[in-house]
Design an enzyme around this catalytic site. Sequence first.
Site, PDB file in Angstrom:
ATOM      1  N   LYS A   1       0.870  -1.179   0.000  1.00  0.00           N
ATOM      2  CA  LYS A   1       0.000   0.000   0.000  1.00  0.00           C
ATOM      3  C   LYS A   1       0.903   1.224   0.000  1.00  0.00           C
ATOM      4  CE  LYS A   1      -3.288   2.758   2.531  1.00  0.00           C
ATOM      5  NZ  LYS A   1      -3.761   3.130   3.891  1.00  0.00           N
TER       6      LYS A   1
ATOM      7  N   ALA B   1      -9.678   5.342   4.411  1.00  0.00           N
ATOM      8  CA  ALA B   1      -9.552   6.483   5.326  1.00  0.00           C
ATOM      9  C   ALA B   1     -10.887   7.178   5.566  1.00  0.00           C
ATOM     10  CB  ALA B   1      -8.526   7.507   4.835  1.00  0.00           C
TER      11      ALA B   1
ATOM     12  N   ASN C   1      -9.392   1.081   9.689  1.00  0.00           N
ATOM     13  CA  ASN C   1      -8.565   0.739  10.845  1.00  0.00           C
ATOM     14  C   ASN C   1      -9.157   1.317  12.129  1.00  0.00           C
ATOM     15  OD1 ASN C   1      -5.045   1.324  11.778  1.00  0.00           O
ATOM     16  ND2 ASN C   1      -6.631   0.131  12.756  1.00  0.00           N
TER      17      ASN C   1
END
Length: 259
Positions: A99, A187, A209
């Site tokens: 990534k 994100a 995350n």
Amino acid sequence: MSDILKIGKYEFTSRLIVGSGKYPDFQTTRDATLASGAEMITVAVRRVNIMDPNEENLMDYFKDTDVKILPNSAGCTTAEEAITLFRLVREATGIDIIKLEVIGDTAKTLYPDVMETLKACEVLAKEDFTIMAYTNDDPIMAKRLENAGAHAVMPLAAPIGSGLGVQNRYNVVFVKDAVNVPVIVDAGIGTASDAAVAMELGADGVLTNTAIAQAKNPIAMAEAMKHAVIAGRMAYKAGRIPKKPYATASSPLEGLIEF
């Protein structure tokens, strides 16, 4: 019916990718990841150990699973830093799916420096890395990254860790229409409904995350994300009805009983 996500030479059955940051320990990271059903977990190589076998190593917690480690270049601010980092990672681990992220604003937004990202992508593609490129939600830049060799583009939904959800739904659609590689919304996901929205818009996958790691119950949130991504994908493929300003009766008017 199978619905495989193909990124370069790699194939996945789960369209959810999770991160490894902000957990209290590696065991909790493992437990939440397995609960999510994700087949990839991304790791900030400059912050989490995956290369030194003499220290506690995140890879050890996933050796008995099918979860693939996805190294990322979080913390890098130039193309040169990211290129050097990934060369070291591949030398130490053999991992070639990455990534790519090069951050332009390290103070407030953590927005990517897309020009540095593009430069790094061009070099790493020539070195046969499988590249998933973190970028802004700009279809023009997404196409340039694809042309530079990116195997997937990862437009942000909102600033990293903000939990704001998809702030510009049209741009997700524009990016999806612009490229011929998978689009992974990355994100800003805050909860399961945000992930479902991203998938309903046509994204090929979602990376999250903080929404899991910082939830009151990370394991439960991981499971919620799993089902949200599946539901969003199914809804997208099923095809939503068009939006209209006025009501449309769901029952036919013909044959009504006359009073």
